[in-house]
Design a protein around this motif. Structure first.
Motif, PDB file in Angstrom:
ATOM      1  N   PRO A  49      35.910 -54.659 -29.588  1.00  0.00           N
ATOM      2  CA  PRO A  49      35.629 -55.307 -28.306  1.00  0.00           C
ATOM      3  C   PRO A  49      35.921 -56.801 -28.383  1.00  0.00           C
ATOM      4  O   PRO A  49      35.892 -57.386 -29.469  1.00  0.00           O
ATOM      5  N   VAL A  50      36.200 -57.420 -27.247  1.00  0.00           N
ATOM      6  CA  VAL A  50      36.520 -58.852 -27.255  1.00  0.00           C
ATOM      7  C   VAL A  50      35.269 -59.720 -27.245  1.00  0.00           C
ATOM      8  O   VAL A  50      35.294 -60.870 -27.697  1.00  0.00           O
ATOM      9  N   LEU A  51      34.172 -59.203 -26.713  1.00  0.00           N
ATOM     10  CA  LEU A  51      32.909 -59.944 -26.709  1.00  0.00           C
ATOM     11  C   LEU A  51      31.988 -59.374 -27.779  1.00  0.00           C
ATOM     12  O   LEU A  51      31.868 -58.160 -27.928  1.00  0.00           O
ATOM     13  N   LYS A  52      31.330 -60.243 -28.512  1.00  0.00           N
ATOM     14  CA  LYS A  52      30.413 -59.797 -29.558  1.00  0.00           C
ATOM     15  C   LYS A  52      29.075 -59.430 -28.927  1.00  0.00           C
ATOM     16  O   LYS A  52      28.446 -60.240 -28.251  1.00  0.00           O
ATOM     17  N   GLY A  53      28.658 -58.194 -29.150  1.00  0.00           N
ATOM     18  CA  GLY A  53      27.410 -57.740 -28.590  1.00  0.00           C
ATOM     19  C   GLY A  53      27.627 -56.699 -27.519  1.00  0.00           C
ATOM     20  O   GLY A  53      28.748 -56.222 -27.297  1.00  0.00           O
ATOM     21  N   LEU A  54      26.557 -56.334 -26.834  1.00  0.00           N
ATOM     22  CA  LEU A  54      26.610 -55.309 -25.797  1.00  0.00           C
ATOM     23  C   LEU A  54      26.727 -55.956 -24.427  1.00  0.00           C
ATOM     24  O   LEU A  54      25.779 -56.591 -23.934  1.00  0.00           O
ATOM     25  N   TYR A  55      27.909 -55.791 -23.820  1.00  0.00           N
ATOM     26  CA  TYR A  55      28.178 -56.347 -22.491  1.00  0.00           C
ATOM     27  C   TYR A  55      28.994 -55.339 -21.694  1.00  0.00           C
ATOM     28  O   TYR A  55      29.823 -54.626 -22.245  1.00  0.00           O
ATOM     29  N   ALA A  56      28.758 -55.311 -20.381  1.00  0.00           N
ATOM     30  CA  ALA A  56      29.424 -54.343 -19.513  1.00  0.00           C
ATOM     31  C   ALA A  56      29.884 -55.019 -18.231  1.00  0.00           C
ATOM     32  O   ALA A  56      29.660 -56.212 -18.015  1.00  0.00           O
ATOM     33  N   ASP A  57      30.546 -54.243 -17.371  1.00  0.00           N
ATOM     34  CA  ASP A  57      30.954 -54.693 -16.026  1.00  0.00           C
ATOM     35  C   ASP A  57      31.657 -56.054 -16.049  1.00  0.00           C
ATOM     36  O   ASP A  57      31.321 -56.943 -15.269  1.00  0.00           O
ATOM     37  N   PRO A  58      32.639 -56.260 -16.913  1.00  0.00           N
ATOM     38  CA  PRO A  58      33.212 -57.606 -17.065  1.00  0.00           C
ATOM     39  C   PRO A  58      34.086 -58.023 -15.884  1.00  0.00           C
ATOM     40  O   PRO A  58      34.927 -57.261 -15.413  1.00  0.00           O
TER      41      PRO A  58
END
Length: 332
Positions: A43-52
């Motif tokens: 993933p491009v973002l570190k951590g849990l992220y959604a709906d970018p």
């Protein structure tokens, strides 16, 4: 006798070559299957992220996501991430905190979008199943609530009032798209913080569930959305086209934009950015976190998105490695 012996040797050699070719083909097939199931890009973002929500301002790219990782999606704040190459991302910190910055909602901070006009940045977001608007002088915020209430209150139309997407057309007219269960569209007033809710248009293309997103390319409007539920491994993206931002929209049958494969599951709720000054496009989306993710534990990815000669969006390869991209011509 010698002739017969010679034929036997050739036959044996042929069988050996066929066997080698079969083994090589099997190994190649096995390798391809291994890539499908074990080697998805990070993933491009570190951590849990959604709906970018991905966009470009100046010579930087930005992603505005939902903070993920809680059952029921109970996040309470929003962050901003920036990059000068699409690959390496910096967390700019919290740009809107619901308990601190709002009087009308404290939780369920979901699925934001952003647009710029009037030398300001307008941030639209879901909060407790309402849609709000916030304003800042910079893409990194901090953002403030200018109206002290929802822009679109829950119950305004059928379905949930979530997943806003702001689109500013070439003539400067701004539109807001949103909705789970059906896609709602309204023209925003010039102040970008108000609209006439009596003029909302509601459409529901076949398969539409949530997460609408609008782009314009070569005079054609592409309304994109997510199908199935975000907790469903089949979660995926489809689109329809029109010659107007308000429709009518014709679904592109047989042209899925993005869906999971192998280890990649639940790939959806996307946004798209055009690299300024080019016809290069990239799609940001979430997938179940790898390994052991689900609809509450998702991670953000970015992949190239391409069109064919007829303007159809080609299926996105969720295994394609993302290469660094620089913005050479800043977006005005």
């Amino acid at each position: 006798m010698m002739y017969i012996t010679y034929k036997i040797k050739i036959t044996a050699l042929s069988r050996f070559l066929i066997f080698v070719a079969f083994v090589s083909f099997s190994a190649a097939t096995s390798s391809a299957q291994t890539i499908d199931t074990l080697k998805a890009p990070a993933p491009v973002l570190k951590g849990l992220y959604a709906d970018p929500n991905i966009t470009a301002f100046g010579k930087k790219f930005y992603i505005y996501p939902t903070s993920d990782g809680t059952v029921g999606w109970m996040s309470t704040s929003f962050t901003c991430w920036s990059s000068d190459n699409l690959v390496d991302w910096k967390n700019e910190g919290v740009i809107l905190d619901l308990p601190r910055d709002l009087t009308w909602a404290k939780e369920r901070a979901w699925a934001p979008t952003i647009a710029t006009k009037n030398n300001k940045y307008y941030y639209y977001y879901s909060a407790n199943v309402n849609i709000g608007v916030a304003v800042a002088d910079k893409p990194e915020g901090p953002f403030k609530d200018p109206i002290g209430k929802p822009l679109i209150a829950r119950g305004t139309r059928g379905g949930q009032m979530i997943d806003p997407m702001a689109f500013v057309d070439d003539d400067g007219t701004a539109y807001l798209y949103w909705g789970q269960g059906q896609c709602n569209i309204v023209k925003l007033n010039d102040d970008m913080t108000s609209c006439d809710t009596s003029k909302i248009i509601s459409v529901k293309p076949e398969g539409y569930n949530e997460g609408p997103f609008m782009i314009k390319r070569k005079g054609i409007y592409y309304l994109m959305w997510s199908e199935y539920d975000t907790r469903d491994p089949r979660y995926s993206i489809a689109y329809a086209t029109s010659t107007s931002p308000l429709g009518p929209f014709k679904k592109a049958i047989g042209h899925p934009v993005l869906k999971g494969k192998g280890v990649v599951k639940g790939a959806g709720h996307h946004s798209v950015v055009q690299v300024p000054g080019t016809d290069d496009w990239y799609i940001a989306y979430h997938r179940f976190a790898i390994p052991d993710g689900n609809g509450y534990n998702r991670e953000t990815c970015v992949s190239p998105m391409r069109f064919d000669a007829d303007g159809n969006i080609l299926p996105v390869d969720v295994f394609e490695k993302l290469k660094p991209v620089k913005i050479k011509k800043a977006k005005k």
